[in-house]
Design an enzyme around this catalytic site. Sequence first.
Site, mmCIF file in Angstrom:
data_model
loop_
_atom_site.group_PDB
_atom_site.id
_atom_site.type_symbol
_atom_site.label_atom_id
_atom_site.label_comp_id
_atom_site.label_asym_id
_atom_site.label_seq_id
_atom_site.Cartn_x
_atom_site.Cartn_y
_atom_site.Cartn_z
ATOM 1 N N HIS A 221 37.265 -99.355 13.213
ATOM 2 C CA HIS A 221 37.769 -99.502 14.593
ATOM 3 C C HIS A 221 38.223 -100.957 14.758
ATOM 4 O O HIS A 221 39.158 -101.391 14.096
ATOM 5 C CB HIS A 221 36.629 -99.088 15.536
ATOM 6 C CG HIS A 221 36.985 -98.871 16.967
ATOM 7 N ND1 HIS A 221 38.265 -98.880 17.445
ATOM 8 C CD2 HIS A 221 36.190 -98.627 18.056
ATOM 9 C CE1 HIS A 221 38.257 -98.652 18.751
ATOM 10 N NE2 HIS A 221 36.998 -98.494 19.152
ATOM 11 N N GLY A 257 43.955 -101.641 8.489
ATOM 12 C CA GLY A 257 45.127 -101.962 9.305
ATOM 13 C C GLY A 257 46.220 -100.910 9.172
ATOM 14 O O GLY A 257 47.310 -101.093 9.715
ATOM 15 N N HIS A 260 46.200 -94.023 11.665
ATOM 16 C CA HIS A 260 45.676 -93.890 13.019
ATOM 17 C C HIS A 260 45.225 -92.467 13.274
ATOM 18 O O HIS A 260 45.836 -91.523 12.775
ATOM 19 C CB HIS A 260 46.723 -94.313 14.058
ATOM 20 C CG HIS A 260 46.093 -94.662 15.357
ATOM 21 N ND1 HIS A 260 45.835 -93.731 16.322
ATOM 22 C CD2 HIS A 260 45.598 -95.845 15.808
ATOM 23 C CE1 HIS A 260 45.228 -94.332 17.327
ATOM 24 N NE2 HIS A 260 45.065 -95.612 17.040
ATOM 25 N N ARG A 269 52.231 -100.589 19.173
ATOM 26 C CA ARG A 269 51.781 -101.976 19.298
ATOM 27 C C ARG A 269 52.195 -102.797 18.088
ATOM 28 O O ARG A 269 52.302 -104.017 18.163
ATOM 29 C CB ARG A 269 50.256 -102.011 19.485
ATOM 30 C CG ARG A 269 49.799 -101.221 20.717
ATOM 31 C CD ARG A 269 48.302 -100.987 20.717
ATOM 32 N NE ARG A 269 47.873 -100.161 19.588
ATOM 33 C CZ ARG A 269 46.625 -99.772 19.356
ATOM 34 N NH1 ARG A 269 45.659 -100.152 20.188
ATOM 35 N NH2 ARG A 269 46.308 -99.024 18.325
ATOM 36 N N ASP A 311 46.268 -103.464 14.343
ATOM 37 C CA ASP A 311 45.436 -104.517 13.751
ATOM 38 C C ASP A 311 46.122 -105.300 12.637
ATOM 39 O O ASP A 311 45.770 -106.447 12.387
ATOM 40 C CB ASP A 311 44.138 -103.908 13.205
ATOM 41 C CG ASP A 311 43.243 -103.439 14.327
ATOM 42 O OD1 ASP A 311 43.132 -104.185 15.313
ATOM 43 O OD2 ASP A 311 42.685 -102.335 14.236
ATOM 44 N N ARG A 336 39.669 -105.503 25.518
ATOM 45 C CA ARG A 336 39.319 -104.094 25.716
ATOM 46 C C ARG A 336 38.267 -103.896 26.796
ATOM 47 O O ARG A 336 38.093 -102.793 27.332
ATOM 48 C CB ARG A 336 38.892 -103.462 24.383
ATOM 49 C CG ARG A 336 38.590 -101.972 24.414
ATOM 50 C CD ARG A 336 39.754 -101.112 24.913
ATOM 51 N NE ARG A 336 40.955 -101.214 24.118
ATOM 52 C CZ ARG A 336 41.194 -100.534 22.980
ATOM 53 N NH1 ARG A 336 40.309 -99.692 22.541
ATOM 54 N NH2 ARG A 336 42.338 -100.700 22.330
HETATM 55 N N1 COA Z 1 44.397 -96.386 3.629
HETATM 56 C C1 COA Z 1 44.479 -95.421 2.680
HETATM 57 N N2 COA Z 1 44.447 -94.109 2.965
HETATM 58 C C2 COA Z 1 44.333 -93.769 4.258
HETATM 59 C C3 COA Z 1 44.275 -94.716 5.288
HETATM 60 C C4 COA Z 1 44.305 -96.061 4.931
HETATM 61 N N3 COA Z 1 44.237 -97.021 5.863
HETATM 62 N N4 COA Z 1 44.181 -94.100 6.489
HETATM 63 C C5 COA Z 1 44.193 -92.785 6.217
HETATM 64 N N5 COA Z 1 44.271 -92.595 4.877
HETATM 65 C C6 COA Z 1 44.296 -91.312 4.190
HETATM 66 C C7 COA Z 1 42.946 -90.645 4.346
HETATM 67 O O1 COA Z 1 42.041 -91.040 3.327
HETATM 68 C C8 COA Z 1 43.322 -89.197 4.246
HETATM 69 O O2 COA Z 1 43.535 -88.877 2.897
HETATM 70 P P1 COA Z 1 42.927 -87.526 2.273
HETATM 71 O O3 COA Z 1 43.469 -86.420 3.121
HETATM 72 O O4 COA Z 1 43.417 -87.537 0.868
HETATM 73 O O5 COA Z 1 41.442 -87.680 2.399
HETATM 74 C C9 COA Z 1 44.664 -89.147 4.935
HETATM 75 O O6 COA Z 1 45.209 -90.459 4.850
HETATM 76 C C10 COA Z 1 44.631 -88.722 6.378
HETATM 77 O O7 COA Z 1 43.721 -89.537 7.103
HETATM 78 P P2 COA Z 1 43.517 -89.259 8.651
HETATM 79 O O8 COA Z 1 42.860 -87.929 8.831
HETATM 80 O O9 COA Z 1 44.801 -89.478 9.339
HETATM 81 O O10 COA Z 1 42.563 -90.405 9.096
HETATM 82 P P3 COA Z 1 41.470 -90.344 10.262
HETATM 83 O O11 COA Z 1 42.077 -89.797 11.495
HETATM 84 O O12 COA Z 1 40.244 -89.690 9.772
HETATM 85 O O13 COA Z 1 41.136 -91.885 10.427
HETATM 86 C C11 COA Z 1 41.586 -94.161 10.712
HETATM 87 C C12 COA Z 1 41.968 -92.740 11.115
HETATM 88 C C13 COA Z 1 42.309 -95.151 11.587
HETATM 89 C C14 COA Z 1 40.055 -94.359 10.872
HETATM 90 C C15 COA Z 1 41.985 -94.345 9.229
HETATM 91 O O14 COA Z 1 43.397 -94.270 9.121
HETATM 92 C C16 COA Z 1 41.470 -95.650 8.674
HETATM 93 O O15 COA Z 1 40.323 -95.704 8.221
HETATM 94 N N6 COA Z 1 42.306 -96.740 8.688
HETATM 95 C C17 COA Z 1 41.872 -98.017 8.227
HETATM 96 C C18 COA Z 1 41.032 -98.711 9.300
HETATM 97 C C19 COA Z 1 41.857 -99.174 10.478
HETATM 98 O O16 COA Z 1 42.901 -99.763 10.322
HETATM 99 N N7 COA Z 1 41.342 -98.911 11.680
HETATM 100 C C20 COA Z 1 41.968 -99.352 12.918
HETATM 101 C C21 COA Z 1 42.537 -98.198 13.669
HETATM 102 S S1 COA Z 1 43.494 -98.766 15.056
#
Ligand code: COA
Length: 374
Positions: A221, A257, A260, A269, A311, A336
């Site tokens: 997050h 980063g 989503h 953003r 981010d 926030r």
């Molecule tokens: N890097 C690499 N792979 C990623 C990824 C990332 N940042 N974000 C998603 N994926 C992959 C997942 O592993 C998944 O792959 P799989 O189906 O082979 O397991 C696929 O993309 C789909 O993921 P999704 O279901 O869209 O993610 P989520 O909804 O469960 O999680 C986040 C969303 C934001 C938590 C996730 O994208 C993440 O962990 N991002 C990095 C942390 C981050 O930047 N957080 C800030 C959010 S504003």
Amino acid sequence: MTEKKLSGAGLRGQVAGKTALSTVGISGSGLTYRGYDVKDLAENCEFEEVAYLIFYGELPDSAQLAEYKSGLKTRRGLPQALREVLERIPAAAHPMDVMRTGCSMLGNLETETDFSQQLEQANRLLAAFPSIICYWYRFSHDGVRIDTETDDDSIGAHFLHMLRGAKPNELHERVMNVSLILYAEHEFNASTFTARVCASTLSDMHSCITGAIGSLRGPLHGGANEAAMAMIENWRSAEEAESEIMGMLERREKIMGFGHAIYTESDPRNAIIKGWSQQLADDVGDKVLYPVSERVEAIMWREKKLFANADFFHASAYHFMAIPTKLFTPIFVCSRLTGWAAHVFEQRADNRIIRPSAEYTGEQLRAVVPIAER
Ligand code: COA
């Protein structure tokens, strides 16, 4: 597990309540606060205008804004007991833990005893949060007891002034305004939902916000901007970044980063803060961090169709303003807080305790065997 249950993991796609505060991803990539596009707000407003909009429902006129800002200025001071607590927290502590403790301590000193105080409490926290983090940071790192009652016009300038001991230039103040606007509100994200669950028990404002800070701390997050910085600062060129990212993707590592939970096409953003990051890169003469960031963004799209979220370019933007990496997520908190508090107001105005059910996966009913026979 059935497909239906899997798709519900993380409560994804489920409507868990109502809000009039924001829409996220309604057309795939949009973000609105009370009906205004975040791009419009980031181009035309100061953060305090947006905070006012979120708390009171409408943008202020210039007289209302002036009064609001001067009211916030008078609330920047920290009680002695809170300063003493902050002075006892070691320099090695995580600044999000400092925020959590600072908010909780303020709840002991200025307890919300009646919900009629909620707006006053929210404005107090809005004014005090930058003071809390900077007071601790400067005391623990530089050994100075700063005066948190600055006369800076904006919360962003106040933050940078306390951090550096000098007023920021116009560019930095503007970027802080934009950044705080972009982070202000985001519907039912994890930390906001935490605040609403807490509010639904009719708990006090400080408990709701303290819980939300704990949720925001995690790298999935709010912590993602710090994690992105820790990653990109290792690379000396775009080429090095490319080969490292390809390796990380092969090892199926998460790239902080990116991605989503709600947006499917892009994070609105990102383009805004990316533009400011580029301007700051030019300003400081950067030839490494910004090109590295751009290359990472391009590879993530090329290889995974994953876009940079809010981010990612915040990391370089903050870095170019010489903000220490560990203060990135606390700045997110300072912003926030507006969304969290407004969600608490909403939850209280139409409340039913939030209490979902669980699918039981444990043992079937069984009898206790007397201890001597086990
Ligand atoms: N890097 C690499 N792979 C990623 C990824 C990332 N940042 N974000 C998603 N994926 C992959 C997942 O592993 C998944 O792959 P799989 O189906 O082979 O397991 C696929 O993309 C789909 O993921 P999704 O279901 O869209 O993610 P989520 O909804 O469960 O999680 C986040 C969303 C934001 C938590 C996730 O994208 C993440 O962990 N991002 C990095 C942390 C981050 O930047 N957080 C800030 C959010 S504003």
